[in-house]
Design a protein around this motif. Structure first.
Motif, short mmCIF file in Angstrom:
data_model
loop_
_atom_site.label_atom_id
_atom_site.label_comp_id
_atom_site.label_asym_id
_atom_site.label_seq_id
_atom_site.Cartn_x
_atom_site.Cartn_y
_atom_site.Cartn_z
N LYS A 93 9.92 -5.28 15.65
CA LYS A 93 10.85 -5.60 14.56
C LYS A 93 10.23 -6.50 13.48
O LYS A 93 10.94 -7.12 12.71
N GLU A 126 7.25 -6.57 10.28
CA GLU A 126 6.39 -5.77 9.43
C GLU A 126 5.00 -6.41 9.40
O GLU A 126 4.86 -7.56 9.02
N GLU A 166 5.40 -1.39 11.58
CA GLU A 166 6.47 -2.17 12.19
C GLU A 166 6.19 -2.24 13.68
O GLU A 166 6.01 -1.22 14.35
N SER A 167 6.14 -3.46 14.18
CA SER A 167 5.91 -3.69 15.60
C SER A 167 6.80 -4.84 16.05
O SER A 167 6.79 -5.90 15.43
#
Length: 70
Positions: A36, A38, A33-34
């Motif tokens: 917000k 996936e 997760e980066s």
């Protein structure tokens, strides 16, 4: 020894492979997760997983080693 590294910073959400698994090029091996979102991490190499270097919930930076392959 071959390594799969993180392409970006983020939190490990899911690990789809484990020690002893054979993986192929293009196979999704982790979910990060980066910002917000996936982001699936795909293997660019083939091999047998000898070590998983991260756990679910770990924060990783770009370039960190995620998996080691034989």
């Amino acid at each position: 020894m071959k390594e799969i590294t993180s392409s970006m910073a983020g939190t490990v959400l899911n690990i789809m492979v484990g020690g002893g698994d054979e993986i192929t090029s293009g196979q999704e091996v982790l979910m990060i997760e980066s910002m917000k979102m996936e982001i699936p991490i795909e293997s660019q190499i083939e091999g047998k997983v000898s070590e998983v270097k991260v756990n679910i919930g770990d924060f990783v930076n770009e370039g960190d080693v995620l998996l080691v392959l034989e």
